[in-house]
Design a protein around this motif. Structure first.
Motif, PDB file in Angstrom:
ATOM      1  N   GLN A  81       0.828  -1.202   0.000  1.00  0.00           N
ATOM      2  CA  GLN A  81       0.000   0.000   0.000  1.00  0.00           C
ATOM      3  C   GLN A  81       0.867   1.259   0.000  1.00  0.00           C
ATOM      4  O   GLN A  81       0.557   2.231  -0.699  1.00  0.00           O
ATOM      5  CB  GLN A  81      -0.952   0.014   1.196  1.00  0.00           C
ATOM      6  CG  GLN A  81      -2.019   1.075   1.086  1.00  0.00           C
ATOM      7  CD  GLN A  81      -2.906   0.880  -0.141  1.00  0.00           C
ATOM      8  OE1 GLN A  81      -3.428  -0.208  -0.375  1.00  0.00           O
ATOM      9  NE2 GLN A  81      -3.057   1.918  -0.932  1.00  0.00           N
ATOM     10  N   LEU A  82       1.965   1.238   0.750  1.00  0.00           N
ATOM     11  CA  LEU A  82       2.881   2.389   0.744  1.00  0.00           C
ATOM     12  C   LEU A  82       3.440   2.628  -0.650  1.00  0.00           C
ATOM     13  O   LEU A  82       3.588   3.767  -1.080  1.00  0.00           O
ATOM     14  CB  LEU A  82       4.030   2.177   1.735  1.00  0.00           C
ATOM     15  CG  LEU A  82       3.692   2.264   3.211  1.00  0.00           C
ATOM     16  CD1 LEU A  82       4.923   1.942   4.040  1.00  0.00           C
ATOM     17  CD2 LEU A  82       3.128   3.621   3.569  1.00  0.00           C
ATOM     18  N   PHE A  83       3.761   1.538  -1.346  1.00  0.00           N
ATOM     19  CA  PHE A  83       4.275   1.683  -2.707  1.00  0.00           C
ATOM     20  C   PHE A  83       3.227   2.343  -3.608  1.00  0.00           C
ATOM     21  O   PHE A  83       3.520   3.312  -4.301  1.00  0.00           O
ATOM     22  CB  PHE A  83       4.696   0.331  -3.281  1.00  0.00           C
ATOM     23  CG  PHE A  83       5.078   0.436  -4.731  1.00  0.00           C
ATOM     24  CD1 PHE A  83       6.309   0.955  -5.096  1.00  0.00           C
ATOM     25  CD2 PHE A  83       4.185   0.073  -5.728  1.00  0.00           C
ATOM     26  CE1 PHE A  83       6.657   1.086  -6.431  1.00  0.00           C
ATOM     27  CE2 PHE A  83       4.524   0.198  -7.069  1.00  0.00           C
ATOM     28  CZ  PHE A  83       5.762   0.708  -7.423  1.00  0.00           C
ATOM     29  N   PHE A  84       2.008   1.818  -3.613  1.00  0.00           N
ATOM     30  CA  PHE A  84       0.975   2.358  -4.497  1.00  0.00           C
ATOM     31  C   PHE A  84       0.571   3.782  -4.123  1.00  0.00           C
ATOM     32  O   PHE A  84       0.195   4.568  -4.986  1.00  0.00           O
ATOM     33  CB  PHE A  84      -0.249   1.439  -4.530  1.00  0.00           C
ATOM     34  CG  PHE A  84      -0.036   0.228  -5.399  1.00  0.00           C
ATOM     35  CD1 PHE A  84       0.084   0.359  -6.773  1.00  0.00           C
ATOM     36  CD2 PHE A  84       0.075  -1.027  -4.843  1.00  0.00           C
ATOM     37  CE1 PHE A  84       0.305  -0.747  -7.588  1.00  0.00           C
ATOM     38  CE2 PHE A  84       0.284  -2.146  -5.640  1.00  0.00           C
ATOM     39  CZ  PHE A  84       0.402  -2.005  -7.014  1.00  0.00           C
ATOM     40  N   ASP A  85       0.685   4.140  -2.845  1.00  0.00           N
ATOM     41  CA  ASP A  85       0.375   5.507  -2.408  1.00  0.00           C
ATOM     42  C   ASP A  85       1.529   6.471  -2.660  1.00  0.00           C
ATOM     43  O   ASP A  85       1.343   7.685  -2.577  1.00  0.00           O
ATOM     44  CB  ASP A  85       0.034   5.530  -0.920  1.00  0.00           C
ATOM     45  CG  ASP A  85      -1.279   4.830  -0.600  1.00  0.00           C
ATOM     46  OD1 ASP A  85      -2.074   4.563  -1.534  1.00  0.00           O
ATOM     47  OD2 ASP A  85      -1.512   4.544   0.596  1.00  0.00           O
ATOM     48  N   GLY A  86       2.726   5.944  -2.917  1.00  0.00           N
ATOM     49  CA  GLY A  86       3.907   6.796  -3.059  1.00  0.00           C
ATOM     50  C   GLY A  86       4.255   7.481  -1.739  1.00  0.00           C
ATOM     51  O   GLY A  86       4.841   8.560  -1.729  1.00  0.00           O
ATOM     52  N   ALA A  87       3.890   6.840  -0.642  1.00  0.00           N
ATOM     53  CA  ALA A  87       4.034   7.443   0.685  1.00  0.00           C
ATOM     54  C   ALA A  87       5.471   7.377   1.199  1.00  0.00           C
ATOM     55  O   ALA A  87       6.229   6.470   0.857  1.00  0.00           O
ATOM     56  CB  ALA A  87       3.114   6.739   1.671  1.00  0.00           C
TER      57      ALA A  87
END
Length: 137
Positions: A81-87
């Protein structure tokens, strides 16, 4: 630094940015790179025309790449999820008998692989997005 068990190298994430780090993966292979750029202040008056650098003026960066196994499904989900959010989140890299690197990082690459007769593995790359600290053991 003497010989160590590779399984003791851990990747920890503070997904909520609240100071609580949770182990998300054990890394089987890894590379940590620390880099610094320079600021060239050479002039025609520089002694012997040798390059001169301005101390402490460049930028520094850290990157981590590694492969391993996620600890559990929640760890896999959080990282994905962090990857897809660019977080950008706080991460720790624990290197046994050496120390801990800690700072804000962004996931710049996330790959999954698996053999038909083996476990699912991942490859991950993190790039620093702020100050990185090192605490020796």
């Amino acid at each position: 630094m003497g010989a160590q068990r590779g399984r003791d190298l851990l990747l920890k994430l503070d997904a909520a940015s609240n100071g609580t780090f949770v182990t998300v993966a054990g890394l089987r292979a890894r590379q940590v790179a620390l880099n610094a750029t320079t600021v060239d202040i050479t002039t025609s008056d520089s002694a012997g025309r040798w390059r001169e650098l301005l101390e402490g003026a460049g930028t520094r960066a850290a990157s981590l790449s590694g492969s391993g196994l996620f600890r559990d499904a929640q760890s896999d989900t959080a990282v994905r999820q962090l990857f897809f959010d660019g977080a950008i989140r706080p991460w720790q890299v624990i290197v046994p008998d050496f120390g801990t690197l800690e700072g804000q990082f962004q996931i710049t690459s996330l790959e999954y692989a698996g053999r038909h007769d083996g476990e699912m593995t991942f490859e991950l790359a993190l790039s620093s997005a702020g100050q990185v600290s090192f605490t020796a053991v």
